[in-house]
Scaffold this active site. Structure first.
Site, PDB file in Angstrom:
ATOM      1  CG  HIS A  36      -7.370  -1.124   0.604  1.00 30.45           C
ATOM      2  ND1 HIS A  36      -8.406  -2.295   0.064  1.00 30.45           N
ATOM      3  CD2 HIS A  36      -7.646   0.110   0.063  1.00 30.45           C
ATOM      4  CE1 HIS A  36      -8.960  -1.599  -0.766  1.00 30.45           C
ATOM      5  NE2 HIS A  36      -8.428  -0.375  -0.932  1.00 30.45           N
TER       6      HIS A  36
ATOM      7  CD  GLU B  58      -2.117  -7.444  -0.811  1.00 35.43           C
ATOM      8  OE1 GLU B  58      -3.179  -6.978  -0.602  1.00 35.43           O
ATOM      9  OE2 GLU B  58      -1.991  -8.510  -1.245  1.00 35.43           O
TER      10      GLU B  58
HETATM   11  C1  GRF Z   1      -5.129  -9.360  -0.190  1.00 34.93           C
HETATM   12  O1  GRF Z   1      -4.843  -8.899  -1.535  1.00 34.93           O
HETATM   13  C2  GRF Z   1      -5.659  -8.410   0.800  1.00 34.93           C
HETATM   14  O2  GRF Z   1      -4.898  -7.108   0.715  1.00 34.93           O
HETATM   15  C3  GRF Z   1      -6.875  -8.215   0.644  1.00 34.93           C
HETATM   16  O3  GRF Z   1      -7.250  -9.640   0.537  1.00 34.93           O
HETATM   17  C4  GRF Z   1      -6.296 -10.403  -0.092  1.00 34.93           C
HETATM   18  C5  GRF Z   1      -5.642 -11.782   0.646  1.00 34.93           C
HETATM   19  O4  GRF Z   1      -4.935 -12.478   0.062  1.00 34.93           O
HETATM   20  N1  GRF Z   1      -7.766  -7.744   1.896  1.00 34.93           N
HETATM   21  P1  GRF Z   1      -4.115 -13.623   0.719  1.00 34.93           P
HETATM   22  O5  GRF Z   1      -5.376 -14.432   1.484  1.00 34.93           O
HETATM   23  O6  GRF Z   1      -3.398 -13.030   1.777  1.00 34.93           O
HETATM   24  O7  GRF Z   1      -3.413 -14.355  -0.025  1.00 34.93           O
END
Ligand code: GRF
Length: 206
Positions: free
Chosen positions: A114, A184
């Site tokens: 998240h 992330e």
């Molecule tokens: C990310 O920000 C994730 O945290 C959210 O959706 C986005 C997906 O990005 N749940 P990606 O497809 O991995 O580039």
């Protein structure tokens, strides 16, 4: 004998797949003792599918049929996924709520990323909403969390990892998004590495 086979990951996506890419890259560089065995998308135009194909990973496009009951969809999805024997299921930008019908098949094995701190900006457009809240003086920072998905709640569940992401006065939505995404990509790899390590330490010696 300790099982030294790479841990089997299933990654569920709906879009770009940059988190998927971070996982693919860390598996192939050896940072993560794991292998992405299947990438599932609920959209056939998700760019992450192309990333999977380029890496030679099996893909499963699972669009919901018009009017299909979501539990029925989830039942089909879990059956199809079980065929890949995944040890961890990573929701990496997966834009559907998974029902207990699905989660019950993989207890304590589904984790989600998240792009905000626990209890904040749940649901879609979390980074954009954090940016607006910052501009209104409501928050000073945002973050990223990785958590278990125990039930049908959205972006909540026992926290596995979290990190604060600063917001600067000079930020634009793009610079903030880039900063959050970088965190992330790092955090999901670190978290899975820890989970895999803990699971292998707990393994019974044969
Ligand atoms: C990310 O920000 C994730 O945290 C959210 O959706 C986005 C997906 O990005 N749940 P990606 O497809 O991995 O580039």
């Amino acid at each position: 004998m300790i099982n030294s086979e790479p841990c089997r990951l299933a990654v569920l996506i709906s879009g770009n797949g940059t988190n998927l890419q971070a996982l693919i890259d860390s598996c192939s560089s050896g940072i993560l003792p794991a292998k992405v065995v299947v990438v599932v998308s609920n959209r056939n135009d998700a760019y992450g599918l192309e990333r999977a194909r380029q890496a030679g990973i099996a893909t499963l496009i699972k669009e919901r049929k018009t009017g299909q009951d979501w539990r029925e969809y989830d039942g089909e999805l879990s059956r199809e996924l079980l065929a890949y024997s995944p040890e961890w299921i990573v929701l990496a930008g997966w834009m559907r709520i998974l029902s207990i019908k699905f989660l019950g098949e993989f207890p304590n094995r589904v984790i989600n990323i998240h792009p905000a701190l626990p209890g904040t900006f749940t649901g879609t457009h979390a980074i954009e909403r954090a940016f607006i809240a910052y501009q209104k003086g409501e928050i000073e920072q945002t973050g990223v969390m990785i958590h278990y998905v125990p039930d049908e709640g959205v972006d909540c569940g026992p926290i596995l990892n979290q990190e604060i992401v600063p917001i600067h006065p000079t930020d634009t939505i793009e610079t903030l998004e880039n900063r959050v995404h970088s965190v992330e990509h790092k955090l999901i790899v670190e978290t899975l590495a820890n989970l895999i390590q803990i699971s292998s330490n707990n393994q019974v010696l044969l």
